[in-house]
Design a protein around this motif. Structure first.
Motif, PDB file in Angstrom:
ATOM      1  N   PRO A   4       0.812  -1.216   0.000  1.00 42.37           N
ATOM      2  CA  PRO A   4       0.000   0.000   0.000  1.00 42.37           C
ATOM      3  C   PRO A   4       0.848   1.269   0.000  1.00 42.37           C
ATOM      4  CG  PRO A   4      -0.839  -1.570   1.589  1.00 42.37           C
ATOM      5  CD  PRO A   4       0.456  -2.119   1.061  1.00 42.37           C
ATOM      6  N   SER A   5       2.071   1.212   0.518  1.00 41.61           N
ATOM      7  CA  SER A   5       2.907   2.410   0.556  1.00 41.61           C
ATOM      8  C   SER A   5       3.446   2.780  -0.829  1.00 41.61           C
ATOM      9  CB  SER A   5       4.061   2.223   1.538  1.00 41.61           C
ATOM     10  OG  SER A   5       4.919   1.210   1.094  1.00 41.61           O
ATOM     11  N   ARG A   6       3.056   2.041  -1.842  1.00 39.76           N
ATOM     12  CA  ARG A   6       3.460   2.359  -3.216  1.00 39.76           C
ATOM     13  C   ARG A   6       2.259   2.617  -4.108  1.00 39.76           C
ATOM     14  NH1 ARG A   6       8.371   3.874  -3.973  1.00 39.76           N
ATOM     15  NH2 ARG A   6       8.324   3.117  -6.091  1.00 39.76           N
ATOM     16  N   THR A   7       1.061   2.699  -3.531  1.00 40.39           N
ATOM     17  CA  THR A   7      -0.161   2.855  -4.308  1.00 40.39           C
ATOM     18  C   THR A   7      -0.775   4.232  -4.052  1.00 40.39           C
ATOM     19  OG1 THR A   7      -0.544   0.478  -4.118  1.00 40.39           O
ATOM     20  CG2 THR A   7      -2.400   1.827  -4.827  1.00 40.39           C
ATOM     21  N   ILE A   8      -1.141   4.908  -5.143  1.00 42.04           N
ATOM     22  CA  ILE A   8      -1.633   6.287  -5.084  1.00 42.04           C
ATOM     23  C   ILE A   8      -2.970   6.375  -5.810  1.00 42.04           C
ATOM     24  CG2 ILE A   8      -1.136   8.665  -5.797  1.00 42.04           C
ATOM     25  CD1 ILE A   8       1.846   7.654  -5.953  1.00 42.04           C
ATOM     26  N   ALA A   9      -3.879   7.189  -5.281  1.00 47.29           N
ATOM     27  CA  ALA A   9      -5.130   7.505  -5.982  1.00 47.29           C
ATOM     28  C   ALA A   9      -4.985   8.897  -6.578  1.00 47.29           C
ATOM     29  CB  ALA A   9      -6.311   7.450  -5.031  1.00 47.29           C
ATOM     30  N   VAL A  10      -5.234   9.012  -7.867  1.00 46.73           N
ATOM     31  CA  VAL A  10      -5.230  10.296  -8.573  1.00 46.73           C
ATOM     32  C   VAL A  10      -6.673  10.600  -8.942  1.00 46.73           C
ATOM     33  CG1 VAL A  10      -4.572  11.443 -10.719  1.00 46.73           C
ATOM     34  CG2 VAL A  10      -2.890  10.078  -9.484  1.00 46.73           C
ATOM     35  N   ILE A  11      -7.155  11.767  -8.520  1.00 50.68           N
ATOM     36  CA  ILE A  11      -8.532  12.161  -8.820  1.00 50.68           C
ATOM     37  C   ILE A  11      -8.493  13.520  -9.504  1.00 50.68           C
ATOM     38  CG2 ILE A  11     -10.857  12.511  -7.927  1.00 50.68           C
ATOM     39  CD1 ILE A  11      -8.477  10.960  -5.577  1.00 50.68           C
ATOM     40  N   LEU A  25       3.892   9.078 -12.289  1.00 54.83           N
ATOM     41  CA  LEU A  25       4.021   8.301 -11.055  1.00 54.83           C
ATOM     42  C   LEU A  25       4.333   6.829 -11.332  1.00 54.83           C
ATOM     43  CD1 LEU A  25       1.121  10.047  -9.140  1.00 54.83           C
ATOM     44  CD2 LEU A  25       3.571  10.205  -8.598  1.00 54.83           C
ATOM     45  N   GLU A  26       3.742   6.270 -12.393  1.00 54.95           N
ATOM     46  CA  GLU A  26       4.024   4.874 -12.728  1.00 54.95           C
ATOM     47  C   GLU A  26       5.475   4.692 -13.175  1.00 54.95           C
ATOM     48  OE1 GLU A  26      -0.341   3.059 -13.858  1.00 54.95           O
ATOM     49  OE2 GLU A  26       0.928   3.771 -15.505  1.00 54.95           O
ATOM     50  N   VAL A  27       6.012   5.656 -13.887  1.00 53.04           N
ATOM     51  CA  VAL A  27       7.417   5.592 -14.312  1.00 53.04           C
ATOM     52  C   VAL A  27       8.339   5.491 -13.093  1.00 53.04           C
ATOM     53  CG1 VAL A  27       9.278   6.998 -15.320  1.00 53.04           C
ATOM     54  CG2 VAL A  27       7.142   6.700 -16.550  1.00 53.04           C
ATOM     55  N   GLU A  28       7.922   6.086 -11.994  1.00 54.66           N
ATOM     56  CA  GLU A  28       8.711   6.062 -10.758  1.00 54.66           C
ATOM     57  C   GLU A  28       8.434   4.832  -9.903  1.00 54.66           C
ATOM     58  OE1 GLU A  28      11.178   8.141 -10.003  1.00 54.66           O
ATOM     59  OE2 GLU A  28      10.847   9.125 -11.926  1.00 54.66           O
ATOM     60  N   GLY A  29       7.622   3.906 -10.412  1.00 56.10           N
ATOM     61  CA  GLY A  29       7.393   2.649  -9.722  1.00 56.10           C
ATOM     62  C   GLY A  29       6.171   2.598  -8.828  1.00 56.10           C
ATOM     63  N   PHE A  30       5.343   3.627  -8.859  1.00 52.66           N
ATOM     64  CA  PHE A  30       4.126   3.628  -8.061  1.00 52.66           C
ATOM     65  C   PHE A  30       2.985   2.989  -8.839  1.00 52.66           C
ATOM     66  CE2 PHE A  30       6.563   7.184  -6.342  1.00 52.66           C
ATOM     67  CZ  PHE A  30       6.512   6.908  -4.985  1.00 52.66           C
ATOM     68  N   THR A  31       2.061   2.379  -8.133  1.00 51.25           N
ATOM     69  CA  THR A  31       0.821   1.906  -8.723  1.00 51.25           C
ATOM     70  C   THR A  31      -0.184   3.028  -8.569  1.00 51.25           C
ATOM     71  OG1 THR A  31       1.271  -0.383  -8.132  1.00 51.25           O
ATOM     72  CG2 THR A  31      -1.016   0.191  -8.550  1.00 51.25           C
ATOM     73  N   VAL A  32      -0.914   3.341  -9.640  1.00 54.54           N
ATOM     74  CA  VAL A  32      -1.842   4.464  -9.621  1.00 54.54           C
ATOM     75  C   VAL A  32      -3.253   3.983  -9.954  1.00 54.54           C
ATOM     76  CG1 VAL A  32      -2.414   6.694 -10.661  1.00 54.54           C
ATOM     77  CG2 VAL A  32      -0.022   6.058 -10.321  1.00 54.54           C
ATOM     78  N   HIS A  33      -4.210   4.396  -9.137  1.00 57.74           N
ATOM     79  CA  HIS A  33      -5.628   4.214  -9.415  1.00 57.74           C
ATOM     80  C   HIS A  33      -6.149   5.604  -9.762  1.00 57.74           C
ATOM     81  CE1 HIS A  33      -5.635   0.137  -7.728  1.00 57.74           C
ATOM     82  NE2 HIS A  33      -4.834   0.634  -6.811  1.00 57.74           N
ATOM     83  N   ALA A  34      -6.622   5.784 -10.996  1.00 59.84           N
ATOM     84  CA  ALA A  34      -7.043   7.112 -11.459  1.00 59.84           C
ATOM     85  C   ALA A  34      -8.562   7.186 -11.577  1.00 59.84           C
ATOM     86  CB  ALA A  34      -6.396   7.418 -12.806  1.00 59.84           C
TER      87      ALA A  34
END
Length: 114
Positions: A4-11, A25-34
């Motif tokens: 979870p410390s690598r997962t971000i919500a973009v709204i 953010l994905e290029v930097e290795g984060f998982t993104v939920h948009a």
């Protein structure tokens, strides 16, 4: 699956902004939920450590503002510098336009603290 410390919500309602944020953010290795808008049941139930939210979302939806004011997760509020500041800001403000590296630095700082 990333922690979870690598997962971000973009709204953000703007598709181009959402896609640019997701890519950076994905290029930097984060998982993104948009998301295009605030759907609190889905977003609050997700295992994200950080919300990146366009201030248009907070201005248009009082539920979003209230939910974000009371969350224990990090919030980065993208502001346009033109609109009046919110009475109560739900997080750390980042003025648009901004450098992608600046956003990534902020997210990394929050990830380390999570």
């Amino acid at each position: 699956m990333l922690s979870p410390s690598r997962t971000i919500a973009v709204i953000a309602p703007d598709l181009g902004l959402r896609q640019a944020l997701t890519f950076a953010l994905e290029v930097e290795g984060f998982t993104v939920h948009a998301y295009a808008d605030w759907c609190s049941d889905t977003i609050l139930a997700s295992s994200t450590f950080c919300f990146v939210v366009d201030d248009q979302v907070v201005r248009a939806c009082d539920d979003a503002r209230q939910d974000l004011l009371h969350t224990t997760r990090a919030v980065i509020l993208l502001t346009d510098g033109i609109s009046e500041p919110l009475n109560e800001s739900p997080g750390v403000a980042l003025a648009k336009p901004f450098e992608g590296a600046e956003l990534v630095r902020m997210v990394r700082d929050f990830a380390l603290a999570a």
